[in-house]
Scaffold this motif. Structure first.
Motif, PDB file in Angstrom:
ATOM      1  N   ARG A   1      -8.517   1.981 -13.584  1.00  0.00           N
ATOM      2  CA  ARG A   1      -7.433   2.158 -12.617  1.00  0.00           C
ATOM      3  C   ARG A   1      -6.806   0.820 -12.227  1.00  0.00           C
ATOM      4  O   ARG A   1      -7.418  -0.233 -12.378  1.00  0.00           O
ATOM      5  CB  ARG A   1      -7.972   2.863 -11.365  1.00  0.00           C
ATOM      6  N   HIS A   2      -5.585   0.906 -11.719  1.00  0.00           N
ATOM      7  CA  HIS A   2      -4.835  -0.254 -11.228  1.00  0.00           C
ATOM      8  C   HIS A   2      -4.363  -1.183 -12.350  1.00  0.00           C
ATOM      9  O   HIS A   2      -4.136  -2.374 -12.116  1.00  0.00           O
ATOM     10  CB  HIS A   2      -5.625  -1.023 -10.167  1.00  0.00           C
ATOM     11  N   PHE A   3      -4.213  -0.620 -13.558  1.00  0.00           N
ATOM     12  CA  PHE A   3      -3.659  -1.362 -14.695  1.00  0.00           C
ATOM     13  C   PHE A   3      -2.403  -0.670 -15.238  1.00  0.00           C
ATOM     14  O   PHE A   3      -1.952  -0.988 -16.331  1.00  0.00           O
ATOM     15  CB  PHE A   3      -4.692  -1.511 -15.815  1.00  0.00           C
ATOM     16  N   GLY A   4      -1.872   0.313 -14.492  1.00  0.00           N
ATOM     17  CA  GLY A   4      -0.646   0.983 -14.904  1.00  0.00           C
ATOM     18  C   GLY A   4      -0.832   2.162 -15.844  1.00  0.00           C
ATOM     19  O   GLY A   4       0.150   2.743 -16.315  1.00  0.00           O
ATOM     20  N   ILE A   5      -2.067   2.527 -16.130  1.00  0.00           N
ATOM     21  CA  ILE A   5      -2.314   3.639 -17.059  1.00  0.00           C
ATOM     22  C   ILE A   5      -1.840   4.960 -16.456  1.00  0.00           C
ATOM     23  O   ILE A   5      -1.200   5.767 -17.147  1.00  0.00           O
ATOM     24  CB  ILE A   5      -3.811   3.707 -17.441  1.00  0.00           C
ATOM     25  N   GLY A   6      -2.115   5.191 -15.191  1.00  0.00           N
ATOM     26  CA  GLY A   6      -1.669   6.421 -14.537  1.00  0.00           C
ATOM     27  C   GLY A   6      -0.161   6.556 -14.570  1.00  0.00           C
ATOM     28  O   GLY A   6       0.377   7.631 -14.850  1.00  0.00           O
ATOM     29  N   LYS A   7       0.530   5.468 -14.310  1.00  0.00           N
ATOM     30  CA  LYS A   7       1.999   5.476 -14.341  1.00  0.00           C
ATOM     31  C   LYS A   7       2.509   5.781 -15.749  1.00  0.00           C
ATOM     32  O   LYS A   7       3.436   6.565 -15.931  1.00  0.00           O
ATOM     33  CB  LYS A   7       2.545   4.144 -13.836  1.00  0.00           C
ATOM     34  N   ARG A   8       1.879   5.176 -16.761  1.00  0.00           N
ATOM     35  CA  ARG A   8       2.273   5.460 -18.145  1.00  0.00           C
ATOM     36  C   ARG A   8       2.040   6.927 -18.482  1.00  0.00           C
ATOM     37  O   ARG A   8       2.878   7.557 -19.135  1.00  0.00           O
ATOM     38  CB  ARG A   8       1.517   4.559 -19.119  1.00  0.00           C
ATOM     39  N   LEU A   9       0.906   7.474 -18.040  1.00  0.00           N
ATOM     40  CA  LEU A   9       0.631   8.895 -18.278  1.00  0.00           C
ATOM     41  C   LEU A   9       1.652   9.777 -17.572  1.00  0.00           C
ATOM     42  O   LEU A   9       2.128  10.762 -18.147  1.00  0.00           O
ATOM     43  CB  LEU A   9      -0.787   9.249 -17.812  1.00  0.00           C
ATOM     44  N   LEU A  10       1.990   9.429 -16.345  1.00  0.00           N
ATOM     45  CA  LEU A  10       2.949  10.227 -15.586  1.00  0.00           C
ATOM     46  C   LEU A  10       4.329  10.177 -16.244  1.00  0.00           C
ATOM     47  O   LEU A  10       4.989  11.211 -16.387  1.00  0.00           O
ATOM     48  CB  LEU A  10       3.017   9.753 -14.135  1.00  0.00           C
ATOM     49  N   GLU A  11       4.761   8.994 -16.651  1.00  0.00           N
ATOM     50  CA  GLU A  11       6.057   8.880 -17.332  1.00  0.00           C
ATOM     51  C   GLU A  11       6.052   9.663 -18.649  1.00  0.00           C
ATOM     52  O   GLU A  11       7.031  10.305 -19.011  1.00  0.00           O
ATOM     53  CB  GLU A  11       6.397   7.405 -17.563  1.00  0.00           C
TER      54      GLU A  11
END
Length: 160
Positions: free
Chosen positions: A94-104
């Motif tokens: 977490r906190h490396f932008g993976i969640g944001k990439r998954l969401l996009e």
């Protein structure tokens, strides 16, 4: 790298979901006794296989240097809408932008599947998560209390 889930990935997907959602369970005091239907406790390999085979869910896994560390699925609904399910990132990633990439990626996948909106369910009391979704374009649209959960379900939506 984000790719479609294959049947042989189901065990890894289950691991990602359980490890990710157990941190929420621990933070808010959910247990198998007081919240047996919470994702951390209710998700099984059989359930994921059923979702893959019977609901034709779009299921994706994120790998970093060959390590499966993120997951989400999309359920196509009526009215050109999709439901985002189980967006999860292993705690140590977490906190490396993976969640944001998954969401996009989910937004793009839903658009490609002909959806005009994504519906998202959250633990309403998890204000950090709600804020994160809002920062990423989702709008809070309501809440509902279910007897079988010790929390309020929050509902969010993103027009795509």
């Amino acid at each position: 790298m984000i790719r479609e889930v294959k049947r042989e990935d189901i065990g890894e997907c289950l691991n990602i979901i359980r490890q990710s959602f157990i941190t929420v369970a621990d933070e808010f005091g959910f247990t198998p006794e007081n919240a047996p239907r919470f994702t951390a406790f209710a998700t099984t390999e059989d359930r994921l296989i059923w979702q893959m085979d019977n609901e034709n869910r779009l299921m994706y896994i994120y790998e970093q240097e060959g390590v499966p560390c993120g997951y989400y699925s999309l359920l196509k609904q009526e009215n050109e809408e999709c439901e985002l399910n189980n967006l999860a990132v292993l705690p140590e990633y977490r906190h490396f932008g993976i969640g944001k990439r998954l969401l996009e990626h989910a937004y793009e996948s839903a658009r490609n599947a002909g959806c005009k909106a994504i519906n998202i369910g959250i633990v309403e009391e998890n204000v950090v998560l709600r804020r994160w979704y809002e920062q990423n374009g989702a709008v809070h649209v309501g809440t509902k209390k279910f007897d079988f959960f010790p929390f309020t379900c929050g509902f969010m939506r993103k027009e795509i």
